[in-house]
Design an enzyme around this catalytic site. Structure first.
Site, PDB file in Angstrom:
ATOM      1  N   MET A  45       0.849  -1.194   0.000  1.00 19.87           N
ATOM      2  CA  MET A  45       0.000   0.000   0.000  1.00 19.87           C
ATOM      3  C   MET A  45       0.887   1.248   0.000  1.00 19.87           C
ATOM      4  O   MET A  45       0.437   2.345   0.342  1.00 19.87           O
ATOM      5  CB  MET A  45      -0.938  -0.010   1.201  1.00 19.87           C
ATOM      6  N   HIS A 100       9.112   1.132   3.369  1.00 15.25           N
ATOM      7  CA  HIS A 100      10.227   1.176   4.329  1.00 15.25           C
ATOM      8  C   HIS A 100      11.014  -0.125   4.216  1.00 15.25           C
ATOM      9  O   HIS A 100      10.770  -0.934   3.302  1.00 15.25           O
ATOM     10  CB  HIS A 100       9.715   1.439   5.746  1.00 15.25           C
ATOM     11  N   HIS A 159       9.426  -3.495   3.394  1.00 10.47           N
ATOM     12  CA  HIS A 159       9.088  -3.710   1.979  1.00 10.47           C
ATOM     13  C   HIS A 159      10.347  -4.035   1.178  1.00 10.47           C
ATOM     14  O   HIS A 159      10.328  -4.893   0.294  1.00 10.47           O
ATOM     15  CB  HIS A 159       8.412  -2.463   1.391  1.00 10.47           C
ATOM     16  N   GLN A 175     -10.258  -2.445   2.377  1.00  8.23           N
ATOM     17  CA  GLN A 175      -9.795  -3.106   3.602  1.00  8.23           C
ATOM     18  C   GLN A 175      -9.763  -2.193   4.819  1.00  8.23           C
ATOM     19  O   GLN A 175      -9.292  -2.587   5.881  1.00  8.23           O
ATOM     20  CB  GLN A 175      -8.443  -3.773   3.376  1.00  8.23           C
ATOM     21  N   GLY A 219       4.801  -9.970   4.280  1.00  3.75           N
ATOM     22  CA  GLY A 219       5.521  -9.942   5.555  1.00  3.75           C
ATOM     23  C   GLY A 219       4.839 -10.835   6.588  1.00  3.75           C
ATOM     24  O   GLY A 219       3.606 -10.900   6.651  1.00  3.75           O
ATOM     25  N   LYS A 278       4.851 -10.171   9.582  1.00  3.81           N
ATOM     26  CA  LYS A 278       4.300  -9.308  10.636  1.00  3.81           C
ATOM     27  C   LYS A 278       2.772  -9.357  10.602  1.00  3.81           C
ATOM     28  O   LYS A 278       2.122  -9.351  11.645  1.00  3.81           O
ATOM     29  CB  LYS A 278       4.776  -7.873  10.465  1.00  3.81           C
ATOM     30  N   ASP A 279       2.216  -9.417   9.385  1.00  2.29           N
ATOM     31  CA  ASP A 279       0.767  -9.562   9.239  1.00  2.29           C
ATOM     32  C   ASP A 279       0.464 -11.052   9.139  1.00  2.29           C
ATOM     33  O   ASP A 279       0.120 -11.574   8.067  1.00  2.29           O
ATOM     34  CB  ASP A 279       0.285  -8.799   8.004  1.00  2.29           C
ATOM     35  N   ARG A 284       2.969   3.162  10.957  1.00  2.00           N
ATOM     36  CA  ARG A 284       2.280   3.779  12.103  1.00  2.00           C
ATOM     37  C   ARG A 284       3.245   4.226  13.197  1.00  2.00           C
ATOM     38  O   ARG A 284       2.889   5.043  14.045  1.00  2.00           O
ATOM     39  CB  ARG A 284       1.313   2.786  12.742  1.00  2.00           C
TER      40      ARG A 284
END
Ligand code: PAF
Length: 299
Positions: free
Chosen positions: A26, A30, A33, A57, A143, A145-146, A183
């Site tokens: 999206m 950083h 990615h 989403q 990732g 992380k998700d 974030r």
């Protein structure tokens, strides 16, 4: 590197050029990615990254509007990583105005993020299904992380018979342990120190796993203790299996220990994946940056 904005140009940029690696994003890129780009570039003949802030989403229109965007910077980062094409479609190009078909995710999307962000995973699955169908990658990179998103995408690709290999890449962490996320820039110093309780708790749990502790309650407990100490009340702390994102009581299959919490106005998620290698649980603690992220005004 090429920038394209239509499905036809995106498809033309990869067709008949060998194996295709896709990295959906999206934007507001950083190092996390860049790690996905590096994995895609290393393993494929041609690579395509997408930059599209997907309205489907977001549960809240204000979050969608406030989502950070910087296409020029994203293009520099993708180019430096060796990506061949960036596909940055308009909303109209992505979604026909009379679109009537969407993906409905099932059980895999009901717990954890699914519970706190209703509809979120249907939106993710819909846009990712369109990217898989429209760009026909051999391999796509996401990732870890998700973690639940990864499970949702893998389940969706299997259920819809989309012939793509979905690869999960390790979480990137800032030098203080916080999982990289756009974030993070919204945390002031006091909130930032509260936020590091998430990764501290997860790393303490990873230590226990490495010592042979497999009981979910014990692992969840150590994360909750660290959060309590920092005054953070989580939305959830859960041990779930990687395949179905369902709660499990023991580390007896590939799984992840996940946490979500509001730190002031910022909602953060983090997790540790635990794989079973040669019969033993092995935590993936992520990769820690040695210097400040580009998120804070680097290149
Ligand atoms: O992880 C993200 O950035 C998004 O959910 C994704 C996979 C690009 C779909 O919009």
């Amino acid at each position: 590197m090429k920038l394209v904005s239509t499905w036809a140009d995106a498809r033309a940029s990869t067709v008949d050029r060998g194996t295709v690696g896709l990295v959906p994003t999206m934007g507001f890129l950083h190092e996390a990615h860049t790690a996905l780009f590096d994995a895609a570039v290393a393993a494929n003949d041609v690579t395509i990254a997408t930059v599209f802030v997907n309205p489907l989403q977001f549960n809240n229109v204000d979050d969608f509007v406030a989502y950070p965007r910087n296409l020029d910077r994203d293009l520099d980062i993708a180019d430096a990583a060796g990506i061949d094409t960036v596909f940055a479609p308009s909303e109209g190009e992505m979604y026909p105005t009379d679109m009537s078909t969407t993906v409905s995710t099932g059980a895999v999307a009901t717990r954890m993020e699914g519970e706190y962000r209703p509809g979120h995973f249907d939106g993710v699955a819909t846009v990712v299904a369109k990217l898989f169908a429209g760009l026909r990658p051999d391999t796509a990179y996401f990732g870890k992380k998700d973690a639940q998103q990864l499970a949702v995408v893998r389940t969706m690709a299997r259920d819809l018979s989309l012939p793509v290999d979905v690869v999960g890449c390790s979480t990137l962490r800032e030098p203080d342990g916080l999982a990289l996320s756009s974030r993070n820039v919204r945390l002031d110093p006091a909130r930032r120190s509260e936020a590091t309780a998430l990764s501290r708790g997860l790393q303490a749990a990873a230590d226990l796993v490495a010592e042979g502790v497999v009981d979910a309650a014990a692992l969840v407990g150590v994360v909750r203790t660290e959060l309590d100490r920092a005054g953070v009340s989580p939305e959830y702390v859960e041990l779930a299996d990687q395949a179905g994102a369902m709660p499990i009581s023991s580390v007896d299959r590939p799984c992840f220990l996940a946490v979500a919490a509001w730190i002031g106005e910022v909602r953060l998620i983090d997790n540790i994946h635990i794989d079973i290698i040669a019969g033993l649980p092995v935590p993936d603690r992520g990769v820690t940056l040695s210097s400040r992220s580009v998120l804070y005004g680097g290149s």
